[in-house]
Design a protein around this motif. Structure first.
Motif, short mmCIF file in Angstrom:
data_model
loop_
_atom_site.label_atom_id
_atom_site.label_comp_id
_atom_site.label_asym_id
_atom_site.label_seq_id
_atom_site.Cartn_x
_atom_site.Cartn_y
_atom_site.Cartn_z
N THR A 94 2.17 73.38 47.10
CA THR A 94 2.90 73.37 45.83
C THR A 94 2.85 71.99 45.16
O THR A 94 3.25 71.86 44.00
CB THR A 94 4.37 73.78 46.05
N ASP A 95 2.38 70.97 45.88
CA ASP A 95 2.24 69.61 45.32
C ASP A 95 0.78 69.26 45.03
O ASP A 95 0.47 68.10 44.75
CB ASP A 95 2.84 68.57 46.26
N ILE A 96 -0.12 70.23 45.12
CA ILE A 96 -1.54 70.00 44.87
C ILE A 96 -1.99 70.90 43.73
O ILE A 96 -1.81 72.12 43.78
CB ILE A 96 -2.39 70.29 46.13
N VAL A 97 -2.59 70.29 42.71
CA VAL A 97 -3.10 71.03 41.55
C VAL A 97 -4.62 70.90 41.54
O VAL A 97 -5.15 69.79 41.61
CB VAL A 97 -2.52 70.49 40.23
N LEU A 98 -5.31 72.01 41.47
CA LEU A 98 -6.76 72.00 41.36
C LEU A 98 -7.12 71.86 39.88
O LEU A 98 -7.37 72.84 39.19
CB LEU A 98 -7.35 73.28 41.96
N GLY A 99 -7.11 70.62 39.41
CA GLY A 99 -7.29 70.34 37.99
C GLY A 99 -8.65 70.74 37.45
O GLY A 99 -8.81 70.89 36.25
N PHE A 100 -9.63 70.91 38.33
CA PHE A 100 -10.97 71.31 37.88
C PHE A 100 -11.04 72.80 37.56
O PHE A 100 -12.01 73.26 36.96
CB PHE A 100 -12.05 70.94 38.92
N ASP A 101 -10.03 73.56 37.95
CA ASP A 101 -9.94 74.98 37.59
C ASP A 101 -9.12 75.13 36.31
O ASP A 101 -8.18 74.36 36.07
CB ASP A 101 -9.26 75.79 38.69
N SER A 102 -9.42 76.14 35.52
CA SER A 102 -8.64 76.39 34.31
C SER A 102 -7.22 76.80 34.72
O SER A 102 -7.02 77.35 35.81
CB SER A 102 -9.27 77.50 33.48
N PRO A 103 -6.23 76.54 33.85
CA PRO A 103 -4.86 76.94 34.19
C PRO A 103 -4.73 78.41 34.55
O PRO A 103 -3.97 78.78 35.44
CB PRO A 103 -4.07 76.60 32.92
N ARG A 104 -5.51 79.27 33.91
CA ARG A 104 -5.45 80.70 34.21
C ARG A 104 -5.95 80.98 35.62
O ARG A 104 -5.39 81.79 36.35
CB ARG A 104 -6.26 81.49 33.19
N MET A 105 -7.01 80.28 36.03
CA MET A 105 -7.56 80.47 37.38
C MET A 105 -6.62 79.90 38.44
O MET A 105 -6.52 80.45 39.53
CB MET A 105 -8.93 79.80 37.49
N ARG A 106 -5.94 78.80 38.11
CA ARG A 106 -5.02 78.17 39.08
C ARG A 106 -3.92 79.13 39.51
O ARG A 106 -3.46 79.07 40.64
CB ARG A 106 -4.39 76.92 38.47
N SER A 107 -3.50 79.99 38.60
CA SER A 107 -2.41 80.91 38.94
C SER A 107 -2.81 81.91 40.03
O SER A 107 -1.96 82.55 40.62
CB SER A 107 -1.94 81.65 37.69
N HIS A 108 -4.11 82.02 40.31
CA HIS A 108 -4.58 82.95 41.35
C HIS A 108 -4.83 82.24 42.69
O HIS A 108 -5.28 82.88 43.63
CB HIS A 108 -5.87 83.63 40.90
N SER A 109 -4.54 80.95 42.74
CA SER A 109 -4.76 80.21 44.00
C SER A 109 -3.42 80.02 44.71
O SER A 109 -2.36 80.33 44.17
CB SER A 109 -5.40 78.84 43.72
N GLU A 110 -3.50 79.49 45.91
CA GLU A 110 -2.29 79.19 46.69
C GLU A 110 -1.70 77.85 46.29
O GLU A 110 -0.64 77.48 46.77
CB GLU A 110 -2.62 79.17 48.17
N PHE A 111 -2.39 77.13 45.40
CA PHE A 111 -1.97 75.79 45.02
C PHE A 111 -1.14 75.83 43.73
O PHE A 111 -1.02 76.86 43.08
CB PHE A 111 -3.20 74.89 44.87
N ALA A 112 -0.59 74.66 43.36
CA ALA A 112 0.27 74.57 42.17
C ALA A 112 -0.54 74.83 40.90
O ALA A 112 -1.74 74.55 40.85
CB ALA A 112 0.90 73.18 42.11
N VAL A 113 0.13 75.32 39.88
CA VAL A 113 -0.52 75.60 38.59
C VAL A 113 -0.60 74.31 37.77
O VAL A 113 -1.57 74.07 37.08
CB VAL A 113 0.24 76.69 37.84
N GLY A 114 0.41 73.48 37.85
CA GLY A 114 0.39 72.23 37.08
C GLY A 114 1.75 71.70 36.82
O GLY A 114 2.73 72.13 37.30
#
Length: 114
Positions: A94-114
């Motif tokens: 929850t403290d890691i954001v995959l900034g290289f993914d689009s915000p829409r894609m981030r919502s499908h990962s186990e990581f933070a959205v932003g």
């Protein structure tokens, strides 16, 4: 004076340690691995610079920022993934954001959205 939380300080230590370890893995003596640390603004990079025969080698392998207490991975050109290494060190997903993914894609990962 601005105080920094112990969590952010620990994140800085983890990021710098991981980038330093990754820099030691360069197998080609003609390529220099440069770590660039800006702990004041919380920007961290691992860059490859050099020449392979007549071909210029230059590129950001890893770029990590700390923004509002979260680790933003802006670029990750590694196989293992620095996010996975951070999780192994105890950083919550929850403290890691995959900034290289689009915000829409981030919502499908186990990581933070932003």
């Amino acid at each position: 004076m601005v105080t920094v939380s112990s969590t952010v300080e620990k994140y800085r230590e983890h990021i710098q340690s991981l980038l330093n370890e990754r820099a030691k893995l360069v197998w080609d003596r003609r390529i220099q691995a440069q770590t660039i640390f800006d702990p004041i603004h919380d920007h961290y990079q691992l860059v490859y610079v050099g020449w392979r025969d007549s071909t210029r080698v230059y590129g950001v392998v890893l770029h990590v920022d700390i923004v509002d207490g979260k680790i933003w991975i802006q670029q990750d050109g590694t196989e293992v993934g620095i996010a996975n290494e951070l999780v192994e060190l105890g950083v919550p997903k929850t403290d890691i954001v995959l900034g290289f993914d689009s915000p829409r894609m981030r919502s499908h990962s186990e990581f933070a959205v932003g």
